[in-house]
Design an enzyme around this catalytic site. Structure first.
Site, mmCIF file in Angstrom:
data_model
loop_
_atom_site.group_PDB
_atom_site.id
_atom_site.type_symbol
_atom_site.label_atom_id
_atom_site.label_comp_id
_atom_site.label_asym_id
_atom_site.label_seq_id
_atom_site.Cartn_x
_atom_site.Cartn_y
_atom_site.Cartn_z
ATOM 1 N N THR A 25 2.347 -1.013 -7.444
ATOM 2 C CA THR A 25 3.933 -1.120 -6.971
ATOM 3 C C THR A 25 4.684 -0.018 -7.690
ATOM 4 O O THR A 25 4.425 0.465 -8.679
ATOM 5 C CB THR A 25 4.639 -2.477 -7.458
ATOM 6 O OG1 THR A 25 6.013 -2.614 -7.028
ATOM 7 C CG2 THR A 25 4.112 -2.883 -8.683
ATOM 8 N N GLY A 26 5.560 0.412 -6.720
ATOM 9 C CA GLY A 26 6.309 1.616 -7.124
ATOM 10 C C GLY A 26 6.930 2.674 -6.130
ATOM 11 O O GLY A 26 6.722 2.168 -4.954
ATOM 12 N N THR B 193 7.961 -5.976 -4.303
ATOM 13 C CA THR B 193 6.612 -5.785 -3.569
ATOM 14 C C THR B 193 5.734 -6.863 -4.230
ATOM 15 O O THR B 193 5.712 -7.165 -5.344
ATOM 16 C CB THR B 193 5.986 -4.331 -3.787
ATOM 17 O OG1 THR B 193 6.982 -3.717 -2.783
ATOM 18 C CG2 THR B 193 4.608 -4.229 -3.303
ATOM 19 N N ARG C 109 9.306 4.985 7.915
ATOM 20 C CA ARG C 109 8.587 5.462 6.734
ATOM 21 C C ARG C 109 7.369 4.447 6.405
ATOM 22 O O ARG C 109 7.375 3.370 6.673
ATOM 23 C CB ARG C 109 9.590 5.454 5.720
ATOM 24 C CG ARG C 109 9.363 5.720 4.434
ATOM 25 C CD ARG C 109 9.165 4.346 3.491
ATOM 26 N NE ARG C 109 8.585 4.897 2.162
ATOM 27 C CZ ARG C 109 8.358 3.858 1.255
ATOM 28 N NH1 ARG C 109 8.228 2.764 1.355
ATOM 29 N NH2 ARG C 109 7.932 4.229 -0.109
ATOM 30 N N VAL C 110 6.490 4.947 6.012
ATOM 31 C CA VAL C 110 5.325 4.322 5.465
ATOM 32 C C VAL C 110 4.962 4.509 4.088
ATOM 33 O O VAL C 110 5.022 5.875 3.618
ATOM 34 C CB VAL C 110 3.801 4.509 6.263
ATOM 35 C CG1 VAL C 110 2.903 4.009 5.863
ATOM 36 C CG2 VAL C 110 4.227 4.480 7.823
#
Ligand code: ASP
Length: 316
Positions: A233-234, A183, A211-212
Protein backbone atom coordinates in the site's frame (compact mmCIF):
# COMPACT_ATOMS: atom_id res chain seq x y z
CA UNK A 1 0.81 -23.60 11.31
CA UNK A 2 -1.52 -21.18 9.54
CA UNK A 3 -1.15 -17.40 9.23
CA UNK A 4 -3.47 -14.61 8.10
CA UNK A 5 -2.30 -10.98 7.99
CA UNK A 6 -4.16 -7.92 6.71
CA UNK A 7 -3.55 -4.23 6.14
CA UNK A 8 -5.97 -1.35 5.83
CA UNK A 9 -3.66 1.16 4.15
CA UNK A 10 -0.80 3.44 5.09
CA UNK A 11 -0.41 7.21 5.10
CA UNK A 12 0.32 10.43 6.95
CA UNK A 13 3.52 12.14 8.00
CA UNK A 14 5.24 12.64 11.34
CA UNK A 15 4.67 10.78 14.58
CA UNK A 16 1.43 8.89 15.09
CA UNK A 17 -1.07 11.08 16.93
CA UNK A 18 -3.10 8.27 18.50
CA UNK A 19 -6.47 6.79 17.67
CA UNK A 20 -9.18 8.85 15.97
CA UNK A 21 -12.88 8.48 16.75
CA UNK A 22 -13.31 6.21 13.73
CA UNK A 23 -10.37 3.91 14.49
CA UNK A 24 -12.17 1.55 16.91
CA UNK A 25 -14.50 0.57 14.05
CA UNK A 26 -11.55 -0.24 11.78
CA UNK A 27 -9.80 -2.14 14.56
CA UNK A 28 -12.98 -4.11 15.31
CA UNK A 29 -13.35 -5.02 11.62
CA UNK A 30 -9.79 -6.35 11.42
CA UNK A 31 -9.94 -8.11 14.78
CA UNK A 32 -13.19 -9.92 13.99
CA UNK A 33 -12.20 -11.04 10.53
CA UNK A 34 -8.75 -12.19 11.65
CA UNK A 35 -10.18 -14.21 14.52
CA UNK A 36 -13.00 -15.76 12.47
CA UNK A 37 -11.12 -16.45 9.26
CA UNK A 38 -7.97 -17.41 11.17
CA UNK A 39 -9.90 -20.13 13.01
CA UNK A 40 -11.38 -21.39 9.73
CA UNK A 41 -7.92 -21.46 8.16
CA UNK A 42 -6.57 -23.35 11.18
CA UNK A 43 -9.30 -25.98 10.95
CA UNK A 44 -8.52 -26.53 7.28
CA UNK A 45 -11.90 -25.22 6.11
CA UNK A 46 -10.30 -22.45 4.05
CA UNK A 47 -7.48 -22.41 1.54
CA UNK A 48 -5.10 -19.47 1.69
CA UNK A 49 -6.62 -18.13 -1.56
CA UNK A 50 -10.15 -18.22 -0.17
CA UNK A 51 -9.03 -16.73 3.15
CA UNK A 52 -7.40 -13.68 1.54
CA UNK A 53 -10.45 -13.23 -0.70
CA UNK A 54 -12.86 -13.33 2.24
CA UNK A 55 -10.62 -11.05 4.33
CA UNK A 56 -10.44 -8.44 1.57
CA UNK A 57 -14.18 -8.75 0.82
CA UNK A 58 -14.91 -8.02 4.49
CA UNK A 59 -12.72 -4.92 4.36
CA UNK A 60 -14.30 -3.85 1.04
CA UNK A 61 -17.61 -3.85 2.90
CA UNK A 62 -16.28 -1.69 5.75
CA UNK A 63 -16.92 1.90 4.54
CA UNK A 64 -14.03 3.28 6.58
CA UNK A 65 -11.50 1.49 4.39
CA UNK A 66 -10.63 2.68 0.87
CA UNK A 67 -11.95 -0.27 -1.14
CA UNK A 68 -15.40 -1.34 -2.28
CA UNK A 69 -18.03 0.74 -0.43
CA UNK A 70 -16.28 3.86 0.84
CA UNK A 71 -13.66 3.97 -1.91
CA UNK A 72 -12.04 7.39 -2.38
CA UNK A 73 -13.30 9.60 -5.22
CA UNK A 74 -11.47 10.51 -8.43
CA UNK A 75 -11.14 13.96 -10.03
CA UNK A 76 -14.73 13.69 -11.34
CA UNK A 77 -16.06 12.65 -7.94
CA UNK A 78 -16.60 9.07 -9.10
CA UNK A 79 -15.44 5.69 -7.83
CA UNK A 80 -13.17 3.35 -9.78
CA UNK A 81 -11.74 0.31 -8.06
CA UNK A 82 -8.71 -1.94 -8.69
CA UNK A 83 -7.97 -5.34 -7.15
CA UNK A 84 -5.69 -8.32 -7.65
CA UNK A 85 -5.04 -11.75 -6.18
CA UNK A 86 -2.33 -14.38 -6.57
CA UNK A 87 -1.99 -18.01 -5.46
CA UNK A 88 1.51 -19.04 -4.48
CA UNK A 89 1.43 -22.75 -5.36
CA UNK A 90 1.11 -22.20 -9.13
CA UNK A 91 1.35 -18.39 -9.49
CA UNK A 92 -2.24 -18.31 -10.78
CA UNK A 93 -3.47 -14.72 -10.70
CA UNK A 94 -6.47 -12.48 -11.35
CA UNK A 95 -6.70 -8.70 -11.60
CA UNK A 96 -9.39 -6.09 -12.28
CA UNK A 97 -8.92 -2.41 -13.04
CA UNK A 98 -11.33 0.53 -12.96
CA UNK A 99 -14.42 -1.32 -11.75
CA UNK A 100 -17.45 0.86 -11.13
CA UNK A 101 -20.36 -1.35 -10.20
CA UNK A 102 -19.11 -4.54 -8.57
CA UNK A 103 -19.51 -4.72 -4.79
CA UNK A 104 -16.48 -6.96 -4.29
CA UNK A 105 -13.73 -6.33 -6.87
CA UNK A 106 -11.46 -8.88 -5.18
CA UNK A 107 -14.03 -11.63 -5.79
CA UNK A 108 -14.02 -10.73 -9.50
CA UNK A 109 -10.22 -11.03 -9.45
CA UNK A 110 -10.58 -14.38 -7.66
CA UNK A 111 -12.97 -15.63 -10.39
CA UNK A 112 -10.41 -14.72 -13.04
CA UNK A 113 -7.77 -16.64 -11.08
CA UNK A 114 -10.03 -19.69 -10.87
CA UNK A 115 -10.88 -19.54 -14.59
CA UNK A 116 -7.21 -19.21 -15.46
CA UNK A 117 -7.57 -16.91 -18.47
CA UNK A 118 -7.34 -13.96 -18.96
CA UNK A 119 -5.41 -12.72 -15.93
CA UNK A 120 -6.59 -9.13 -16.16
CA UNK A 121 -9.76 -7.29 -17.20
CA UNK A 122 -10.42 -3.53 -17.25
CA UNK A 123 -13.33 -1.11 -16.94
CA UNK A 124 -16.81 -2.04 -18.10
CA UNK A 125 -15.55 -5.43 -19.35
CA UNK A 126 -14.43 -6.26 -15.80
CA UNK A 127 -17.83 -5.29 -14.37
CA UNK A 128 -19.59 -7.24 -17.14
CA UNK A 129 -17.51 -10.33 -16.35
CA UNK A 130 -18.37 -9.98 -12.65
CA UNK A 131 -22.06 -9.69 -13.48
CA UNK A 132 -21.90 -12.78 -15.69
CA UNK A 133 -20.26 -14.59 -12.79
CA UNK A 134 -23.27 -13.68 -10.65
CA UNK A 135 -21.38 -11.19 -8.46
CA UNK A 136 -23.45 -8.47 -6.81
CA UNK A 137 -23.72 -5.19 -8.72
CA UNK A 138 -24.21 -1.84 -6.95
CA UNK A 139 -24.55 1.78 -8.07
CA UNK A 140 -22.38 4.84 -7.51
CA UNK A 141 -24.54 6.33 -4.71
CA UNK A 142 -24.18 3.02 -2.82
CA UNK A 143 -20.38 3.08 -3.13
CA UNK A 144 -20.01 6.80 -2.26
CA UNK A 145 -20.05 7.77 1.39
CA UNK A 146 -20.51 11.21 2.98
CA UNK A 147 -17.05 10.94 4.48
CA UNK A 148 -15.49 10.42 1.06
CA UNK A 149 -17.47 13.31 -0.38
CA UNK A 150 -16.17 15.56 2.40
CA UNK A 151 -12.60 14.38 1.73
CA UNK A 152 -13.05 14.96 -2.00
CA UNK A 153 -14.45 18.52 -1.45
CA UNK A 154 -11.43 19.32 0.66
CA UNK A 155 -9.12 18.05 -2.06
CA UNK A 156 -11.06 20.01 -4.69
CA UNK A 157 -10.94 23.26 -2.72
CA UNK A 158 -7.36 23.09 -1.55
CA UNK A 159 -5.31 20.99 -3.86
CA UNK A 160 -6.63 21.03 -7.38
CA UNK A 161 -4.60 22.82 -9.99
CA UNK A 162 -6.71 23.11 -13.15
CA UNK A 163 -5.70 20.47 -15.66
CA UNK A 164 -3.13 18.92 -13.36
CA UNK A 165 -2.81 15.19 -13.65
CA UNK A 166 0.33 14.57 -11.66
CA UNK A 167 0.44 12.70 -8.41
CA UNK A 168 1.10 15.81 -6.32
CA UNK A 169 -2.52 16.62 -6.85
CA UNK A 170 -3.77 13.22 -5.89
CA UNK A 171 -3.89 12.63 -2.17
CA UNK A 172 -2.79 9.33 -0.72
CA UNK A 173 -5.50 8.12 1.58
CA UNK A 174 -4.65 8.89 5.23
CA UNK A 175 -2.80 12.05 4.14
CA UNK A 176 -3.66 15.57 5.13
CA UNK A 177 -5.50 16.48 8.29
CA UNK A 178 -8.37 14.22 7.48
CA UNK A 179 -9.10 11.17 9.42
CA UNK A 180 -7.69 8.55 7.07
CA UNK A 181 -8.93 5.33 5.56
CA UNK A 182 -7.00 2.97 3.39
CA UNK A 183 -6.41 0.46 0.69
CA UNK A 184 -6.82 -3.10 1.95
CA UNK A 185 -4.84 -6.30 1.51
CA UNK A 186 -4.25 -9.75 2.94
CA UNK A 187 -1.67 -12.56 2.90
CA UNK A 188 -2.25 -16.09 4.18
CA UNK A 189 -0.75 -19.54 4.62
CA UNK A 190 -3.09 -22.54 4.91
CA UNK A 191 -2.77 -25.98 6.53
CA UNK A 192 -1.13 -27.33 3.35
CA UNK A 193 1.53 -24.60 3.57
CA UNK A 194 0.20 -22.83 0.48
CA UNK A 195 0.48 -19.03 0.29
CA UNK A 196 -1.78 -16.36 -1.26
CA UNK A 197 -2.01 -12.56 -1.42
CA UNK A 198 -4.76 -10.11 -2.40
CA UNK A 199 -5.12 -6.32 -2.50
CA UNK A 200 -8.06 -3.96 -3.26
CA UNK A 201 -8.42 -0.17 -3.49
CA UNK A 202 -10.33 2.87 -4.68
CA UNK A 203 -6.92 4.45 -5.40
CA UNK A 204 -6.07 8.02 -4.43
CA UNK A 205 -8.43 10.94 -3.82
CA UNK A 206 -8.63 13.18 -6.89
CA UNK A 207 -6.80 10.71 -9.13
CA UNK A 208 -7.15 11.41 -12.84
CA UNK A 209 -9.92 9.43 -14.55
CA UNK A 210 -8.39 6.25 -15.96
CA UNK A 211 -5.36 6.29 -13.62
CA UNK A 212 -4.19 2.80 -12.68
CA UNK A 213 -2.29 2.29 -9.42
CA UNK A 214 -0.19 -0.63 -8.25
CA UNK A 215 -3.00 -2.47 -6.47
CA UNK A 216 -4.43 -4.11 -9.57
CA UNK A 217 -1.03 -4.96 -11.01
CA UNK A 218 0.47 -8.36 -10.27
CA UNK A 219 4.12 -7.88 -9.24
CA UNK A 220 3.58 -4.26 -8.16
CA UNK A 221 0.86 -4.28 -5.46
CA UNK A 222 0.42 -8.05 -5.06
CA UNK A 223 2.68 -11.09 -5.37
CA UNK A 224 2.63 -14.71 -4.24
CA UNK A 225 4.80 -17.70 -5.16
CA UNK A 226 5.75 -20.77 -3.16
CA UNK A 227 8.25 -18.80 -1.04
CA UNK A 228 6.42 -15.55 -0.23
CA UNK A 229 3.10 -13.64 -0.29
CA UNK A 230 3.10 -9.82 -0.41
CA UNK A 231 0.48 -7.03 -0.41
CA UNK A 232 1.58 -3.39 -0.71
CA UNK A 233 0.00 0.00 0.00
CA UNK A 234 1.23 3.50 -0.77
CA UNK A 235 1.86 5.83 -3.70
CA UNK A 236 1.09 3.37 -6.47
CA UNK A 237 3.26 4.93 -9.16
CA UNK A 238 6.45 4.25 -7.18
CA UNK A 239 5.38 0.68 -6.42
CA UNK A 240 4.76 0.10 -10.14
CA UNK A 241 8.12 1.62 -11.15
CA UNK A 242 9.99 -0.65 -8.76
CA UNK A 243 7.82 -3.77 -9.30
CA UNK A 244 7.66 -3.63 -5.52
CA UNK A 245 5.77 -6.80 -4.58
CA UNK A 246 7.80 -9.00 -6.93
CA UNK A 247 11.08 -7.37 -5.98
CA UNK A 248 10.28 -8.30 -2.38
CA UNK A 249 10.37 -11.95 -3.48
CA UNK A 250 13.68 -11.44 -5.27
CA UNK A 251 15.28 -9.61 -2.33
CA UNK A 252 14.13 -12.37 0.03
CA UNK A 253 16.22 -14.89 -1.88
CA UNK A 254 19.30 -13.32 -0.26
CA UNK A 255 17.96 -11.15 2.57
CA UNK A 256 15.89 -11.91 5.65
CA UNK A 257 12.17 -11.12 5.36
CA UNK A 258 12.44 -7.85 7.29
CA UNK A 259 15.61 -6.78 5.45
CA UNK A 260 13.92 -7.50 2.12
CA UNK A 261 10.83 -5.50 3.13
CA UNK A 262 12.90 -2.55 4.31
CA UNK A 263 14.84 -2.65 1.06
CA UNK A 264 11.58 -2.48 -0.95
CA UNK A 265 10.47 0.57 1.03
CA UNK A 266 13.91 2.17 0.45
CA UNK A 267 13.61 1.40 -3.28
CA UNK A 268 10.33 3.36 -3.64
CA UNK A 269 11.71 6.50 -1.95
CA UNK A 270 13.61 7.95 -4.93
CA UNK A 271 10.36 7.78 -6.92
CA UNK A 272 8.44 9.84 -4.36
CA UNK A 273 6.95 6.65 -3.07
CA UNK A 274 6.11 5.83 0.48
CA UNK A 275 3.79 3.44 2.15
CA UNK A 276 4.01 -0.02 3.63
CA UNK A 277 3.56 -3.70 2.96
CA UNK A 278 2.69 -6.98 4.59
CA UNK A 279 4.65 -10.10 3.71
CA UNK A 280 4.59 -13.72 4.78
CA UNK A 281 7.12 -16.42 3.88
CA UNK A 282 6.84 -20.21 3.61
CA UNK A 283 8.31 -20.56 7.12
CA UNK A 284 5.33 -18.63 8.48
CA UNK A 285 7.27 -15.46 9.33
CA UNK A 286 5.30 -12.22 8.94
CA UNK A 287 6.54 -8.63 8.59
CA UNK A 288 4.43 -5.46 8.33
CA UNK A 289 6.78 -2.45 7.93
CA UNK A 290 5.69 1.06 6.89
CA UNK A 291 7.42 4.40 6.46
CA UNK A 292 4.33 6.59 6.90
CA UNK A 293 2.71 7.85 10.10
CA UNK A 294 0.50 4.79 10.33
CA UNK A 295 -0.55 1.57 8.71
CA UNK A 296 -3.69 -0.26 9.76
CA UNK A 297 -2.67 -3.88 10.10
CA UNK A 298 -3.24 -7.11 11.95
CA UNK A 299 -2.19 -10.72 12.09
CA UNK A 300 -3.61 -14.09 13.19
CA UNK A 301 -0.84 -16.49 14.11
CA UNK A 302 -0.60 -19.32 16.61
CA UNK A 303 -4.25 -18.89 17.49
CA UNK A 304 -3.78 -15.25 18.52
CA UNK A 305 -4.86 -12.01 16.88
CA UNK A 306 -2.91 -8.76 17.08
CA UNK A 307 -3.77 -5.41 15.48
CA UNK A 308 -2.00 -2.08 15.20
CA UNK A 309 -2.15 1.39 13.67
CA UNK A 310 0.93 3.29 14.87
CA UNK A 311 4.35 1.82 15.65
CA UNK A 312 3.19 -0.70 18.28
CA UNK A 313 0.45 -3.31 18.33
CA UNK A 314 -2.57 -2.28 20.38
CA UNK A 315 -2.76 -4.08 23.73
CA UNK A 316 -6.19 -5.58 24.22
N1 ASP B 1 -1.56 1.94 -3.76
C1 ASP B 1 -2.85 2.56 -3.95
C2 ASP B 1 -2.86 3.22 -5.31
O1 ASP B 1 -1.88 3.82 -5.68
C3 ASP B 1 -3.18 3.57 -2.90
C4 ASP B 1 -2.98 3.13 -1.47
O2 ASP B 1 -2.37 2.11 -1.23
O3 ASP B 1 -3.46 3.84 -0.56
O4 ASP B 1 -3.89 3.20 -5.96
Amino acid sequence: MVVLAVHGGAGGDGPWRGMTDADPQRIACMQTLLTDLGAQLASGELTATEAVTLAVETMEDEPLFNAGKGSVLDEHCEVSMDASIMRGSDQAAGAVIGMKSTRHPVRAANRLLVRGWPVMLTGSAADRFAKQEGLEQVDLPWLKTDLRLAQWSKWKNHRLRPGATDEEDALLDHDGDDDGWGTVGAVAMDTDGNLAAATSTGGMTGKPVGRVGDTGIIGAGTWADNTIAVSCTGVGEAFIRTAAAHSMAVHHQTLSLIQAAERVLEDVKPFEGRGGLIALNAQGEVVMPFQTMLMYRGVYQGGETQVGIGPEFIQS
